[in-house]
Every structure is written in C-alpha cells, then in structure tokens.
Design an enzyme around this catalytic site. Structure first.
Site, short mmCIF file in Angstrom:
data_model
loop_
_atom_site.label_atom_id
_atom_site.label_comp_id
_atom_site.label_asym_id
_atom_site.label_seq_id
_atom_site.Cartn_x
_atom_site.Cartn_y
_atom_site.Cartn_z
N SER A 50 0.56 -1.20 -0.46
CA SER A 50 0.05 0.10 0.07
C SER A 50 0.24 1.60 -0.27
O SER A 50 0.33 2.34 -0.02
CB SER A 50 -0.99 -0.03 1.32
OG SER A 50 -0.41 0.06 2.52
N LYS A 91 1.53 4.25 7.36
CA LYS A 91 0.48 5.20 5.79
C LYS A 91 1.40 5.93 5.84
O LYS A 91 2.16 6.76 6.86
CB LYS A 91 -1.09 4.85 6.05
CG LYS A 91 -1.58 3.63 5.88
CD LYS A 91 -1.10 3.42 4.99
CE LYS A 91 -2.38 1.70 4.69
NZ LYS A 91 -2.92 1.27 3.75
#
Length: 248
Positions: A50, A91
C-alpha cells in the site's frame, strides 16, 4: 647512532599511544552510534504494497520513536488503531486536526482548498480513484497509502465518527529510511511545507551513521599503525645495517 635509536624509540612510543587512543575513541564512537540508534529507532517490516513506490511489501524500515504530537503532514508513520485491525500499519499523514481534505481537483488532493502535488505516488493516476471529502477532528490524523488504487486507508473509514482519521496517540514511530533492501532516506515532501505547521525536521539517522562511520575509520587507522610502524622500523634497520663499517 645511539641518539638516533632513542629518537626512534620516542617516536615509536608516541605513535603507539596515538594508535591506541584512535582505536579507543573509534570504539566509543562506533558502539555509541549503534547504541544511540537502537534507542531512537525501531525496525519494522512493511506488510503490504500500500505504500509503493516509497516502500514495498517486505521492506525493512527504520522508524524513529516519536510522540504523536510530533507528527506533521507528509510524514510516513507506523500506527496501531483498533478500528484498523489493531496491528502496526504504515501510511502517510496527509491531514491533521482542523484540515478539510478533498479529492479530486484535476486529479489532485486538496487540503483546505490548496491542491497538493504528490510526487511520491505510484502512477500518474488521480490522487484517489473515488472522490471524497473529510473534516479532520482536532487531535486526529488523516492517512493515505502512496499506492492509492489498492491502499486500505482513511478513505475506507470515512463513515466512522472521525471520518477516517485516527488519534495522534495511535502513532508509534515515523519512518526515516528503508534499511533493507538498501533504499536510502525517506524525505519530507515539500508540497506540505507552505501549510501551517510545515513539515517535520529530518531525524538523527544521518548523524548516527556518520558517528558509526567515523568510529570505524578511527579503528581501522589505529589498528593499521602497528603493521605500518613495524615495516618502517625493519626498513630503517635494514638501511643502517648496510652502512659500511667505520662510516659514522
């Protein structure tokens, strides 16, 4: 001849002293740099794709232990939140408390109406495959993956009470570098610098690596002195032995 020997002996003793000092200081710097790094940084393995291309699944990263209050926009952070599976995740912070996040203005993310260039994204695709807006509550962080097509991030949690954000207290560390495979430092995106609060200052990792490298150089130089001095002494003795008898 005897005076020359005494002088040579004095130089030898001084050289040995300096050599030992260099090795001692080098060991302090070398081991101290590693110890400093162990206190400040923690290694993590990135579990998913991701965050590509910044970091890939399986990459080993070094993350600086920080408090959530130290987080700025653009930081790549490690956090754990029960609503996200209660496991460490990596993230990028794109919004902080009080921000209005929206997408997409000509394919770009906007923060408080300001379009943000994101050079770290995987492709030239829009900053998000789906349009969205979110108002980030105070004390919260809005997080997105750099691989926007597949990342399960704040966009998935927009219907939650915090509109996809997580509390600052969920942050455990800020990623500063990819340690393995060697990927180098992770910079602070300057697109966020003009916004209130700016971007984070660089972590101490470069300085720590410099301390370790300096220590290693001193150890090698100090250790190399002995063989070099011995070779030099043998060479000097050989030259003296070749002097014809009676020549002074």
């Amino acid at each position: 001849m005897s005076g020359t020997g005494r002088t040579g002996g004095g130089r030898g003793r001084l050289g040995s002293t300096l050599s030992g000092l260099a090795v001692a200081v080098g060991c302090v710097l070398f081991l101290g740099g590693f110890a400093w790094g162990a206190v400040v940084y923690k290694p993590y393995t990135v579990p998913t794709e991701s965050m590509t291309p910044t970091v890939h699944a399986g990459d080993r990263v070094l993350a600086q232990r920080i408090d959530g209050s130290e987080v700025h926009r653009g930081d790549v952070v490690v956090f754990t939140d029960p609503g996200w599976g209660n496991m460490p995740m990596v993230k990028r912070v794109v919004g902080i408390g009080g921000d209005k996040i929206a997408c997409c203005d000509k394919g770009r993310l906007t923060i408080n109406g300001k379009p943000i260039e994101e050079p770290y994204l995987q492709t030239k695709d829009p900053a998000s495959g789906n349009d969205f807006t979110a108002d980030v509550p105070e004390g919260q962080l809005f997080l997105l993956g750099d691989e926007r097509r597949d990342s399960l991030d704040s966009r998935v949690h927009l219907d939650d009470p915090g509109q996809g954000s997580v509390p600052r207290s969920a942050v455990q560390a800020r990623v500063d570098a990819v340690a393995w495979p060697l990927g180098g430092m992770i910079g602070r995106p300057q697109a966020f610098a003009p916004l209130p609060g700016g971007v984070s200052s660089p972590g101490p990792l470069r300085l720590q690596l410099g301390v370790v490298a300096a220590g290693a150089v001193l150890i090698l130089l100090g250790a190399a002195y002995g063989p070099i001095a011995a070779r030099s002494a043998r060479s000097a003795r050989g030259k003296r032995d070749k002097v014809p008898a009676g020549v002074h």
